[in-house]
Design a protein around this motif. Structure first.
Motif, PDB file in Angstrom:
ATOM      1  N   MET A 121      -6.611  -6.764   2.630  1.00 13.58           N
ATOM      2  CA  MET A 121      -7.481  -5.678   2.198  1.00 13.58           C
ATOM      3  C   MET A 121      -7.197  -5.329   0.748  1.00 13.58           C
ATOM      4  O   MET A 121      -6.046  -5.154   0.357  1.00 13.58           O
ATOM      5  N   ILE A 122      -8.242  -5.254  -0.044  1.00 10.18           N
ATOM      6  CA  ILE A 122      -8.140  -4.815  -1.430  1.00 10.18           C
ATOM      7  C   ILE A 122      -8.687  -3.402  -1.525  1.00 10.18           C
ATOM      8  O   ILE A 122      -9.819  -3.130  -1.132  1.00 10.18           O
ATOM      9  N   LEU A 123      -7.859  -2.493  -2.022  1.00  5.68           N
ATOM     10  CA  LEU A 123      -8.254  -1.094  -2.157  1.00  5.68           C
ATOM     11  C   LEU A 123      -8.820  -0.881  -3.559  1.00  5.68           C
ATOM     12  O   LEU A 123      -8.137  -1.110  -4.549  1.00  5.68           O
ATOM     13  N   HIS A 124     -10.070  -0.462  -3.611  1.00  2.42           N
ATOM     14  CA  HIS A 124     -10.736  -0.235  -4.898  1.00  2.42           C
ATOM     15  C   HIS A 124     -10.610   1.253  -5.268  1.00  2.42           C
ATOM     16  O   HIS A 124     -11.161   2.113  -4.593  1.00  2.42           O
ATOM     17  N   GLN A 129      -1.100   2.734 -15.385  1.00  2.18           N
ATOM     18  CA  GLN A 129      -0.580   1.367 -15.429  1.00  2.18           C
ATOM     19  C   GLN A 129       0.247   1.062 -14.172  1.00  2.18           C
ATOM     20  O   GLN A 129       0.206  -0.052 -13.645  1.00  2.18           O
ATOM     21  N   PHE A 130       0.977   2.059 -13.692  1.00  2.00           N
ATOM     22  CA  PHE A 130       1.751   1.891 -12.465  1.00  2.00           C
ATOM     23  C   PHE A 130       0.825   1.609 -11.276  1.00  2.00           C
ATOM     24  O   PHE A 130       1.087   0.721 -10.461  1.00  2.00           O
ATOM     25  N   LEU A 131      -0.273   2.351 -11.179  1.00  4.60           N
ATOM     26  CA  LEU A 131      -1.241   2.138 -10.096  1.00  4.60           C
ATOM     27  C   LEU A 131      -1.844   0.740 -10.167  1.00  4.60           C
ATOM     28  O   LEU A 131      -2.040   0.078  -9.144  1.00  4.60           O
ATOM     29  N   ALA A 132      -2.134   0.299 -11.391  1.00  2.00           N
ATOM     30  CA  ALA A 132      -2.741  -1.023 -11.560  1.00  2.00           C
ATOM     31  C   ALA A 132      -1.789  -2.139 -11.141  1.00  2.00           C
ATOM     32  O   ALA A 132      -2.223  -3.234 -10.777  1.00  2.00           O
ATOM     33  N   GLY A 133      -0.490  -1.842 -11.169  1.00  2.00           N
ATOM     34  CA  GLY A 133       0.490  -2.852 -10.800  1.00  2.00           C
ATOM     35  C   GLY A 133       0.748  -2.954  -9.310  1.00  2.00           C
ATOM     36  O   GLY A 133       1.466  -3.849  -8.871  1.00  2.00           O
ATOM     37  N   LEU A 134       0.171  -2.042  -8.535  1.00  2.00           N
ATOM     38  CA  LEU A 134       0.372  -2.081  -7.089  1.00  2.00           C
ATOM     39  C   LEU A 134      -0.364  -3.263  -6.479  1.00  2.00           C
ATOM     40  O   LEU A 134      -1.478  -3.589  -6.875  1.00  2.00           O
ATOM     41  N   GLU A 135       0.263  -3.886  -5.502  1.00  2.00           N
ATOM     42  CA  GLU A 135      -0.356  -5.020  -4.821  1.00  2.00           C
ATOM     43  C   GLU A 135      -1.514  -4.542  -3.955  1.00  2.00           C
ATOM     44  O   GLU A 135      -1.457  -3.485  -3.326  1.00  2.00           O
ATOM     45  N   ASN A 136      -2.593  -5.311  -3.964  1.00  2.00           N
ATOM     46  CA  ASN A 136      -3.797  -5.028  -3.162  1.00  2.00           C
ATOM     47  C   ASN A 136      -4.545  -3.781  -3.628  1.00  2.00           C
ATOM     48  O   ASN A 136      -5.303  -3.185  -2.865  1.00  2.00           O
ATOM     49  N   VAL A 137      -4.312  -3.371  -4.875  1.00  2.00           N
ATOM     50  CA  VAL A 137      -5.040  -2.233  -5.452  1.00  2.00           C
ATOM     51  C   VAL A 137      -5.736  -2.696  -6.729  1.00  2.00           C
ATOM     52  O   VAL A 137      -5.112  -3.280  -7.607  1.00  2.00           O
ATOM     53  N   LYS A 138      -7.033  -2.422  -6.827  1.00  2.00           N
ATOM     54  CA  LYS A 138      -7.796  -2.754  -8.028  1.00  2.00           C
ATOM     55  C   LYS A 138      -8.275  -1.465  -8.683  1.00  2.00           C
ATOM     56  O   LYS A 138      -8.935  -0.643  -8.043  1.00  2.00           O
ATOM     57  N   ILE A 139      -7.908  -1.284  -9.958  1.00  2.00           N
ATOM     58  CA  ILE A 139      -8.208  -0.050 -10.680  1.00  2.00           C
ATOM     59  C   ILE A 139      -9.465  -0.226 -11.535  1.00  2.00           C
ATOM     60  O   ILE A 139      -9.636  -1.237 -12.218  1.00  2.00           O
ATOM     61  N   GLY A 142     -20.118   3.547  -1.994  1.00  2.00           N
ATOM     62  CA  GLY A 142     -19.144   2.698  -1.321  1.00  2.00           C
ATOM     63  C   GLY A 142     -18.504   1.668  -2.228  1.00  2.00           C
ATOM     64  O   GLY A 142     -17.732   0.831  -1.749  1.00  2.00           O
ATOM     65  N   LYS A 143     -18.815   1.698  -3.517  1.00  2.00           N
ATOM     66  CA  LYS A 143     -18.220   0.733  -4.443  1.00  2.00           C
ATOM     67  C   LYS A 143     -16.727   0.974  -4.617  1.00  2.00           C
ATOM     68  O   LYS A 143     -15.967   0.043  -4.884  1.00  2.00           O
ATOM     69  N   ALA A 182      -7.701   9.744   5.381  1.00  2.00           N
ATOM     70  CA  ALA A 182      -6.290   9.476   5.100  1.00  2.00           C
ATOM     71  C   ALA A 182      -5.925   8.011   5.285  1.00  2.00           C
ATOM     72  O   ALA A 182      -4.939   7.534   4.717  1.00  2.00           O
ATOM     73  N   GLN A 183      -6.688   7.272   6.076  1.00  2.00           N
ATOM     74  CA  GLN A 183      -6.379   5.859   6.288  1.00  2.00           C
ATOM     75  C   GLN A 183      -6.418   5.080   4.982  1.00  2.00           C
ATOM     76  O   GLN A 183      -5.685   4.123   4.790  1.00  2.00           O
ATOM     77  N   VAL A 184      -7.296   5.498   4.074  1.00  2.00           N
ATOM     78  CA  VAL A 184      -7.423   4.835   2.778  1.00  2.00           C
ATOM     79  C   VAL A 184      -6.520   5.480   1.743  1.00  2.00           C
ATOM     80  O   VAL A 184      -5.819   4.807   0.985  1.00  2.00           O
ATOM     81  N   THR A 185      -6.503   6.827   1.681  1.00  2.00           N
ATOM     82  CA  THR A 185      -5.765   7.528   0.629  1.00  2.00           C
ATOM     83  C   THR A 185      -4.256   7.524   0.864  1.00  2.00           C
ATOM     84  O   THR A 185      -3.489   7.679  -0.078  1.00  2.00           O
TER      85      THR A 185
END
Length: 381
Positions: free
Chosen positions: A46-49, A66-76, A91-92, A123-126
């Motif tokens: 799962m990729i979290l946008h 920058q820290f958030l962008a470095g998280l795995e499976n997270v796209k900023i 939903g984008k 909360a499942q996403v956040t």
């Protein structure tokens, strides 16, 4: 023995002369594999946008992003404030983090504030983002409190924190739950096909009675016991092939991990094949025609397969139905396989195996008794 082998050979030749029977008995069990692959074989990553609105324009804010962008499976994705509602509703984006003006000052003061998290997916996403983001912010706030207002000290400690010499390495473990679910789904479908196959093969007895072939056979040295034993052997042979083909293709072609040894799964399924044969003989013994046998088959096989958890987890059913499932051999078969997948030794499951054997013995005894009491046609026993 020669008479029994001749009946077995003749039954197999007549049965598989029809191509549709080859599809039914040998290839239908493979459909369960394709169903399992469609249900659980997709890419589960799962990729979290996440959208980011930066209204603070400070160094700490930029580092946080920058820290958030470095998280795995997270796209900023960086946004303007006016785009938040549109991106979330469409939903984008799964969520949007807004760093309001004053965010950096509040972190430096040791009281993080001026940060807003927006999402309509709950909360499942956040929760994933919060767990990492809040820990990062708390670390910076702790550094600020340790500096006790000294800007130079804070900058030195903050720089050391950002450029720390130690590194945390992460390793992803293989998700065995997917293989477990795929195996359960495939085995559940195989159980249903085995029950149907056994019923159809045992129904040959009624077919040959209707055609009077059965009575002509009994006029030869072949007696009812030999005929019935030959039918059981045909059933067991066909289902042994079904089990071997299904397990082999699962493991060698589609590389579905059984999470248990091949022979353990085979032994459990072959034990269930005895149950399937015994149940099919019970249905035949209570039927006087093929139409009656088909009616009993639909009345018993389909509901019990559904109740036992072959198509969905038994845990999702009401408690009353779960208790009923405990009296079904299909449920004990799946339970035995599940425990093997969980790492139980085969020797630890003697109770499960004994119960399965008891089911098989009970069905055979009922069938023998019913056939022996049948006075309308030649006895089987």
């Amino acid at each position: 023995m020669r008479d029994i082998l001749w009946i077995v050979q003749n039954t197999l030749r007549v049965t598989f002369r029809k191509k549709k029977n080859i599809l039914l008995y040998l290839f239908m069990p493979l459909i369960g594999i394709f169903i399992a692959l469609m249900a659980y074989g997709g890419d589960q990553k799962m990729i979290l946008h996440v959208g980011v609105v930066n209204q603070d324009k400070a160094e700490i804010t930029a580092d946080t992003i920058q820290f958030l962008a470095g998280l795995e499976n997270v796209k900023i994705t960086e946004l303007e404030a006016g785009q938040v509602q549109e991106e979330i509703v469409s939903g984008k984006l799964d969520s949007v983090i807004t760093f309001e003006k004053g965010y950096s000052d509040s972190v430096l003061a040791g009281r993080p504030d001026h940060i807003q998290l927006t999402s309509i997916k709950g909360a499942q996403v956040t929760g994933f983002v919060k767990s990492y983001l809040y820990q990062y912010i708390d670390n910076i706030s702790t550094i600020s409190r340790a500096a006790d207002g000294n800007q130079q000290t804070f900058q030195q400690m903050y720089q050391d924190y950002q450029q720390s010499s130690f590194q945390l390495s992460t390793h992803s473990l293989a998700d065995t739950s997917r293989n477990k679910n795929m195996t359960t789904q495939t085995i559940g479908f195989l159980i249903m096909i085995m029950l149907i196959s056994a019923s159809n093969l045992s129904e040959i007895i009624l077919l040959e009675k209707e055609k009077r072939t059965y009575f002509r056979l009994l006029s030869t040295p072949i007696n009812a016991r030999k005929y019935l034993l030959a039918n059981v052997l045909v059933n067991m042979l066909v289902m042994t092939v079904q089990v071997a083909v299904t397990l082999t293709i699962m493991k060698s072609v589609f590389h579905i991990g059984l999470n248990m040894s091949y022979w353990e799964a085979a032994v459990v399924m072959l034990l269930f094949s005895m149950i399937a044969v015994g149940l099919s003989l019970v249905l035949i013994s209570f039927s006087k025609s093929r139409s009656a046998a088909n009616a009993l088959q639909n009345l018993i096989i389909t509901p019990t397969v559904m109740l036992s958890g072959c198509f969905w987890p038994v845990e999702v059913m009401p408690t009353t139905l779960q208790k009923i499932a405990n009296f079904l051999p299909q449920r004990w078969t799946l339970d035995t396989l599940t425990k093997l997948q969980e790492g139980h030794a085969f020797s630890e499951l003697s109770l499960n195996l004994l119960i399965l054997f008891a089911f098989a013995a009970a069905f055979f005894l009922i069938a023998v008794y019913k056939f022996s009491r049948n006075k309308t046609t030649e006895n089987f026993v």
